[in-house]
Write an enzyme that holds these catalytic residues in place. Sequence first.
Site, PDB file in Angstrom:
ATOM      1  N   ARG A   1       0.838  -1.201   0.000  1.00  0.00           N
ATOM      2  CA  ARG A   1       0.000   0.000   0.000  1.00  0.00           C
ATOM      3  C   ARG A   1       0.874   1.253   0.000  1.00  0.00           C
ATOM      4  NH1 ARG A   1      -4.677  -1.953   3.123  1.00  0.00           N
ATOM      5  NH2 ARG A   1      -4.430  -4.217   3.343  1.00  0.00           N
TER       6      ARG A   1
ATOM      7  N   ASP B   1      -3.493   4.229   3.689  1.00  0.00           N
ATOM      8  CA  ASP B   1      -3.183   2.819   3.955  1.00  0.00           C
ATOM      9  C   ASP B   1      -4.145   1.888   3.225  1.00  0.00           C
ATOM     10  OD1 ASP B   1      -4.893   4.060   6.109  1.00  0.00           O
ATOM     11  OD2 ASP B   1      -5.222   1.959   6.603  1.00  0.00           O
TER      12      ASP B   1
END
Length: 521
Positions: free
Chosen positions: A201, A270
Amino acid sequence: MSFSRSEAAPAAPLPDLAATLAAPRDDAFQQLGAAFVTRLPAAPLPAPYVVGFSDDAARMLGLEPALRDAPGFAELFCGNPTRDWPQASLPYASVYSGHQFGVWAGQLGDGRALTIGELAHDGRRYELQLKGAGRTPYSRMGDGRAVLRSSIREFLCSEAMHHLGIPTTRALAVIGSDQPVVREEIETSAVVTRVAQSFVRFGHFEHFFANDRPEQLRALADHVIERFYPACRDADDPYLALLAEATRRTAELVAQWQAVGFCHGVMNTDNMSILGLTIDYGPFGFIDAFDAKHVCNHSDTQGRYAYRMQPRIAHWNCFCLAQALLPLIGLHRDAPSEDARAERAVEDAHAVLGRFPEQFGPALERAMRAKLGLALEREGDAALANQLLEIMDASHADFTLTFRHLARVSKHDARGDAPVRDLFIDRDAFDRWANLYRARLSEEARDDASRAAAMNRVNPKYVLRNHLAETAIRRAKEKDFSEVERLAAVLRRPFDEQPEHDAYAALPPDWASTLEVSCSS
């Protein structure tokens, strides 16, 4: 990616598959070291059972769909055997950080997800991750579990998005249990087997940047480039090229979301995939009655992640990624000093980020032109599409049905207008727009039938509306999983008429307006 049963590799018996996953692994991410991952077994899930299974995802992995019925399948894919695996082969949780709702949240990480290994097929390698597998060092105050409700939603939406042609993580299976967990009420536990080539991510890069760990930051970037962006290796600046490719993929992904009325709900950094995949299905939603300010996440009280905000937020998130990559940009070039390199890195990153609107805008315009059945490109096409969205917004016309029914509009007269016209409160506004649309269609060489066929290949009849998911969830809570299977099957053919399933394409019932989804999963 898909292939027929005859092209698939022979199915591995379940014990062989378990042994493969339990064997010492050479998957590159976990080899980055202890700074990136923590190894631990999954928490036992009592009396697991199969709730949902994707034949298509199984074939993508080189597995036969019959695997779901093999003894021990539910045990394996809820993580129960991992306590017996050697230490070197234990599942792992990864650490990352990120911005949540625009605020730096510090260290986060896989708080309830464990990667159990990789499978290779057809020249690609896929990570298998169990979401809901128990507490990890990154669980913070959470119990590490996922609930049946959110797990079914993720499974169904993973299937829906893939078959809409939108980049996404996949879901192989949902495994349920009667183990109770406390959320806003008492619910039961479940585990989703998620599949992707990588779960890296934006937040992974932010973590090592924020903690001033340049060696780990560079190792992570090198891993991503080597495995997923090999063309970047030959660029003058590989790390700038990585930023450029990740930004482009993100822009194009969000354009695809906008084109089908999809709201992610929690576009924290995230939750942004470095590969440009839709990831982390939580309080998502497909818009029913169109509202550009629609917020699908009940927890998003400020509307940060509203439908109309998604492109802007995606761009902002790319700035966060760029900031994390700044220490690497320019390392391959000679610079008179570190200050000069850093100054040039900022300029180069800004130039890359400045191209986001140029990537998002045309991608959305192409999608909208196809949705309107326009094969030729004309200067006023974007304005025509925007005018339609404006009158849809004013009338709260159903997003999916509006575009699907537009295929019935004739370029010659208004006889086919009724199905779409009836979706609008202000029908005079629709009539005025339809006349403009007909005038534009008159410039096209295609006849109505061929145009309609083309439109129906890009405008889905079926999307995962919240009330459809809710119905499947309610039945699943009673141990009836047939609706999960039936709905998943419908969503795998979103563009087909499937007249026997017309009810799944109907306007939502009144009770659907009371449904709320939030981050409490």
